[in-house]
Write a protein that holds these residues in place. Structure first.
Motif, mmCIF file in Angstrom:
data_model
loop_
_atom_site.group_PDB
_atom_site.id
_atom_site.type_symbol
_atom_site.label_atom_id
_atom_site.label_comp_id
_atom_site.label_asym_id
_atom_site.label_seq_id
_atom_site.Cartn_x
_atom_site.Cartn_y
_atom_site.Cartn_z
ATOM 1 N N ASN A 194 31.009 29.216 47.500
ATOM 2 C CA ASN A 194 31.332 30.152 46.341
ATOM 3 C C ASN A 194 31.503 29.404 45.142
ATOM 4 O O ASN A 194 32.638 29.414 44.332
ATOM 5 N N ASN B 134 46.335 33.948 52.417
ATOM 6 C CA ASN B 134 46.624 33.971 50.935
ATOM 7 C C ASN B 134 46.204 35.198 50.386
ATOM 8 O O ASN B 134 45.724 35.520 49.246
ATOM 9 N N LEU C 114 43.880 37.411 50.970
ATOM 10 C CA LEU C 114 42.733 38.035 50.720
ATOM 11 C C LEU C 114 42.289 39.310 51.584
ATOM 12 O O LEU C 114 41.374 39.923 51.083
ATOM 13 N N ARG D 295 48.992 32.271 44.575
ATOM 14 C CA ARG D 295 47.650 31.622 44.842
ATOM 15 C C ARG D 295 47.464 30.442 44.101
ATOM 16 O O ARG D 295 46.524 29.747 44.563
ATOM 17 N N THR D 296 48.076 30.153 42.844
ATOM 18 C CA THR D 296 47.681 29.090 42.236
ATOM 19 C C THR D 296 48.390 27.867 42.835
ATOM 20 O O THR D 296 48.098 26.688 42.861
ATOM 21 N N HIS E 209 27.009 29.776 37.298
ATOM 22 C CA HIS E 209 26.816 29.839 35.877
ATOM 23 C C HIS E 209 27.530 28.704 34.791
ATOM 24 O O HIS E 209 27.494 28.761 33.773
ATOM 25 N N PHE F 115 30.772 28.710 41.126
ATOM 26 C CA PHE F 115 30.369 29.569 40.083
ATOM 27 C C PHE F 115 28.957 29.033 39.587
ATOM 28 O O PHE F 115 28.728 28.025 38.902
ATOM 29 N N VAL G 247 44.191 29.975 34.028
ATOM 30 C CA VAL G 247 45.467 30.426 34.824
ATOM 31 C C VAL G 247 46.540 29.478 34.303
ATOM 32 O O VAL G 247 47.729 29.737 34.082
ATOM 33 N N PHE H 211 35.861 27.657 51.144
ATOM 34 C CA PHE H 211 34.800 28.567 52.024
ATOM 35 C C PHE H 211 33.583 28.060 52.768
ATOM 36 O O PHE H 211 33.343 27.254 52.262
ATOM 37 N N GLN I 124 27.775 36.555 35.304
ATOM 38 C CA GLN I 124 26.666 36.509 36.327
ATOM 39 C C GLN I 124 26.065 37.818 36.302
ATOM 40 O O GLN I 124 24.892 37.949 36.508
ATOM 41 N N GLY J 292 31.945 36.807 47.389
ATOM 42 C CA GLY J 292 32.335 35.534 47.556
ATOM 43 C C GLY J 292 32.758 35.023 46.500
ATOM 44 O O GLY J 292 33.953 34.225 46.127
ATOM 45 N N GLN J 293 32.206 35.300 45.181
ATOM 46 C CA GLN J 293 32.511 34.749 43.933
ATOM 47 C C GLN J 293 34.010 35.336 43.384
ATOM 48 O O GLN J 293 34.641 34.542 42.852
ATOM 49 N N GLU K 47 36.043 36.322 45.460
ATOM 50 C CA GLU K 47 37.195 35.822 46.421
ATOM 51 C C GLU K 47 37.724 34.376 46.016
ATOM 52 O O GLU K 47 38.881 33.790 45.915
ATOM 53 N N ALA K 48 36.504 33.694 45.618
ATOM 54 C CA ALA K 48 37.038 32.370 45.039
ATOM 55 C C ALA K 48 37.711 32.221 43.828
ATOM 56 O O ALA K 48 38.829 31.497 43.754
ATOM 57 N N ALA K 49 37.498 33.270 42.810
ATOM 58 C CA ALA K 49 38.030 32.954 41.594
ATOM 59 C C ALA K 49 39.470 33.583 41.977
ATOM 60 O O ALA K 49 40.530 33.142 41.359
ATOM 61 N N ARG K 50 39.781 34.403 42.541
ATOM 62 C CA ARG K 50 41.058 35.202 42.812
ATOM 63 C C ARG K 50 42.002 34.126 43.726
ATOM 64 O O ARG K 50 43.077 33.887 43.475
ATOM 65 N N SER K 51 41.280 33.370 44.490
ATOM 66 C CA SER K 51 41.891 32.179 45.147
ATOM 67 C C SER K 51 42.402 31.102 44.330
ATOM 68 O O SER K 51 43.444 30.633 44.743
ATOM 69 N N LEU K 52 41.782 30.891 43.436
ATOM 70 C CA LEU K 52 42.062 30.114 42.450
ATOM 71 C C LEU K 52 43.427 30.545 41.674
ATOM 72 O O LEU K 52 43.860 29.746 40.621
ATOM 73 N N GLY K 53 43.689 31.594 41.778
ATOM 74 C CA GLY K 53 44.720 32.261 40.954
ATOM 75 C C GLY K 53 44.438 33.082 39.710
ATOM 76 O O GLY K 53 45.465 33.516 38.839
ATOM 77 N N MET K 54 43.190 33.402 39.561
ATOM 78 C CA MET K 54 42.599 34.007 38.601
ATOM 79 C C MET K 54 43.113 35.468 38.804
ATOM 80 O O MET K 54 42.814 36.170 39.829
ATOM 81 N N ASP L 265 48.995 36.350 42.243
ATOM 82 C CA ASP L 265 48.147 35.411 41.629
ATOM 83 C C ASP L 265 49.012 34.067 41.284
ATOM 84 O O ASP L 265 48.417 33.037 41.496
ATOM 85 N N LEU M 232 35.558 36.226 33.121
ATOM 86 C CA LEU M 232 35.016 34.614 33.262
ATOM 87 C C LEU M 232 33.979 34.434 34.186
ATOM 88 O O LEU M 232 33.144 33.739 34.186
ATOM 89 N N VAL M 233 33.923 35.485 35.560
ATOM 90 C CA VAL M 233 32.958 34.884 36.652
ATOM 91 C C VAL M 233 32.162 36.248 36.685
ATOM 92 O O VAL M 233 30.866 35.923 37.127
#
Lengths: 301, 382
Positions: A91, A52, A54, A80-81, A95, A93, A109, A87, B299, B276-277, B279-286, A77, B294-295
């Motif tokens: 990972n 993907n 990375l 990746r959707t 917050h 979030f 997205v 992971f 933080q 990792g934050q 990477e996770a956000a980009r993996s979701l397509g953001m 992008d 947003l991420v």
């Protein structure tokens, strides 16, 4: 016949002078569950991360759902959707609440409405068994619960392919089963999955195919039960024996399977004195000689 | 040099040394050569004190040695416990086997006499009690001595006259508001410019990075006073523009300086968010910008909050530099008011005291608020 979900051809990846992937060819069809196993340093995680994007491949091509993602013009992008990734270190979030984690990408997205996003999120939380913890923060959950939330978060984007990078390696042993159960249900519902794992039982029972990697190459590939039950190559046999019977290591075998680098002396306890020549390379099942017996190349393509 | 005067000069040391003297009678005190020579040296230096010789080293040595090692009356009682305890231990010891078997290993190893340090005759709990007593005793002694040394009558005359306060009183609140105005104006500029600079420093374009680094190094190297001068006089002269209000000038000048520090804090905060934050956000397509917005930045904000609070507090105090711009009475801020009132004939210091209190009114609640916010984050982070 559906087009393959993932098609990797001649993938190479170097980090500086160190070539981690030395030519990978892999095809994953729709609904396949492919488990990638192998010693550390073999490039399993790098392979997954290249799928993907990375990590940017140094050479070779990757086609995801018919799209060539190694093409510089591709909208990564968008691609990746359709690919969900889970992971080793979850990972999540920190917050945002669990619900916030699941709806964040959906809203920003996919542009789903708040209500629609919540519905999808609750559906996925129910699938992983955590719908009562929707308003908790990740720090209030156990490792197994966090990983299940991470799986639900990836599922909320309705992906066609799920990638798992050692999902249970960071978990308390008792909680591993919960996560594997969720992954098994996912596999049985027909999701295409690539799982990098050390859980051989899972690979054998849930996986369709197992890919054994060592030193940047695919050493052996085959049906799960066949490869794990009776591997064809010596290297795979030694690896599986060590993983499944960890207390069986004799003193003379200490350090025999340490990842090797050029210039490393012989690791065995007996042969500690002097450089006894380059360490033996394991012969490959399909007999491709050159890459297996040569030294690790130092040039970057 | 009368005896009475000597006693007065030495009184702090007498107080704090009292228990040190008592402790000295305990078995094990002054056991090591190091302690003995230190005590001797301290005594010599102290004796030279009233004659003006070696004054500064005398204070230092005496403070460092006597206050931890000594104490006052309270510690004497605890020290007595230690003495009686050790006397009891000695008595009990003499009932046991001969000294050769002190190691407790029995006949076969009786030649292995492990020498026990003499200071070990005090039980650990007694030792702790004596040390605590010494610490609190020293504190009480210092406070008492200072209280006796201070000239309270003079202080009340200078610092607490309502008369002097009466002159400044009508201006205190408006000037307090002015200080707040300048502070938050500068903070606004500082935060926005600082965020932009931080993002520039992290950007992929080498030119942006170089520009941001140049700005930060330049403004961190200059004193804020110089920048205030430059903005108040230099820039209007050079660019032939007129900056209308003092508030705007203060905001620009102080904001520019503070932005350099803020940029570094914000950049460190952004980089402290785990990879990792992202990477996770980009993996979701953001997208990259959505991830940042947003991420990463939410933080980073939590990480960056303590240094940012620091900056606000420093800005509050930097507003005292605004006076060089030339202020009308209505534009005075607190420090300028204090300076003006100082020259009052009766107890000008009162105003200073009151105005310091005003500054604390700004900074202390800020600190309190931020601690509350951090605790709120802590709940989420658990």
């Amino acid at each position: 016949m559906d087009p393959p979900v993932v098609e990797v051809r001649g993938l190479r990846k170097s980090f500086g002078a160190r070539e981690v992937l030395r030519g990978i060819d892999l095809t994953v069809g729709a609904g396949d569950v492919v488990c990638v196993i192998g010693p550390s340093g073999s490039g399993k995680s790098t392979l997954l991360r290249c799928v993907n994007l990375l990590e940017q491949p140094t050479a070779g091509s990757i086609r995801l759902l018919g799209v060539d993602v190694t093409d510089p013009e591709v909208d990564i992008d968008r691609v990746r959707t359709h690919v969900g990734m889970v992971f080793q270190s979850f990972n999540l979030f920190p917050h945002k609440t669990v619900m916030g984690n699941l709806t964040l990408a959906q809203r920003s997205v996919l542009r789903r409405s708040e209500a629609a996003a919540r519905d999808v999120a609750l559906h996925n939380l129910r699938k992983v068994g955590l719908e009562d913890r929707a308003d908790a923060y990740p720090a209030q959950l156990s490792g197994g619960q966090q990983q299940r939330v991470a799986i639900a978060r990836a599922l909320s984007m309705d992906p066609a392919l799920m990638l798992f990078d050692e999902p249970t390696s960071a978990l308390d042993p008792e909680l591993v089963g919960d996560v594997l159960a969720v992954m098994r249900d996912l596999a049985q519902s027909g999701m295409t999955m690539i799982v990098v794992t050390h859980e051989m039982a899972f690979a054998r029972d849930v996986g369709d195919r197992v890919v054994f990697m060592d030193e940047g190459l695919i050493m052996e590939e085959g049906p799960a039960r066949q490869l794990i039950g009776s591997p064809a190559t010596e290297r795979a046999r030694v690896f599986l024996h060590r993983v499944l019977h960890p207390t069986d290591v004799a003193d003379s075998e200490l350090g025999q399977t340490e990842p090797t680098r050029p210039g490393d002396p012989d690791h065995t306890a007996a042969g500690g004195a002097g450089w006894a020549g380059p360490p033996p390379r394991w012969p490959r099942a399909d007999g491709r000689g050159d890459d297996a017996e040569g030294h690790v190349p130092l040039t970057v393509r | 040099m009368t005896v009475g005067r000597l006693a007065l000069i030495y009184s702090p040391w007498i107080a704090v040394s009292f228990a040190a003297l008592v402790l000295a009678f305990l078995p094990g005190a002054f056991a090591s050569r190091r302690e003995r020579s230190f005590a001797a040296g301290a005594a010599v230096v102290l004796l030279a004190y009233p004659f003006g010789v070696l004054n500064a080293p005398a204070w230092f040595v005496a403070t460092v040695y006597f206050i931890p090692a000594g104490g006052a009356v309270a510690s004497t009682a605890l020290a007595w416990r230690g003495i009686s305890g050790s006397l009891r231990a000695r008595a009990a010891q003499s009932d046991h086997a001969p000294d050769a078997d002190r190691s407790g290993l029995g006949g076969a190893a009786s030649h292995l006499v492990i020498p026990r340090a003499r200071s070990r005759t005090l039980r650990p709990s007694d030792r702790l009690a004596a040390v605590r007593g010494a610490q609190y005793g020293a504190l009480i002694a210092v406070v008492v001595v200072l209280a006796l040394m201070v000239n309270w009558e003079k202080i009340s005359r200078q610092l607490f006259t309502l008369e002097a306060l009466g002159v400044a009183a009508p201006r205190i609140f408006p000037d307090f508001l002015n200080t707040l105005k300048y502070t938050f104006g500068a903070f606004g500029v500082s935060l926005s410019l600082g965020l932009v600079l931080a993002l520039m420093k992290l950007s992929g374009a080498a030119g942006y990075r170089a520009l941001a680094t140049a700005y930060i190094e330049f403004f961190r190297g200059l004193p804020a006073l110089i920048v205030v001068f430059a903005v108040a006089y230099g820039i209007p002269l050079a660019l032939e523009i007129k900056i209308p209000t003092v508030a705007l000038k203060a905001a620009i000048a102080l904001g520019c300086v503070s932005a350099a520090y803020m940029a570094e804090s914000i950049r460190a905060g952004i980089q402290a968010v785990p990879k990792g934050q992202i990477e996770a956000a980009r993996s979701l397509g953001m997208s990259h910008s959505a991830t940042l917005r947003l991420v990463v930045i939410p933080q980073a904000f939590r990480i960056v909050l303590p240094p940012v609070t620091n900056e606000i507090i420093l800005l509050t105090k930097d507003t005292s530099l605004v006076y060089v711009m030339g202020l009308t009475v209505y534009e005075y801020e607190l420090s300028k008011l204090a300076r003006e009132t100082l020259s009052e004939p009766h107890g000008g210091l009162t105003a200073l005291f009151a105005i310091s209190a005003c500054y604390l009114v700004i900074t202390l609640p800020l600190g309190f608020l931020v601690r509350r916010m951090e605790k709120g984050f802590g709940k989420a982070q658990a």
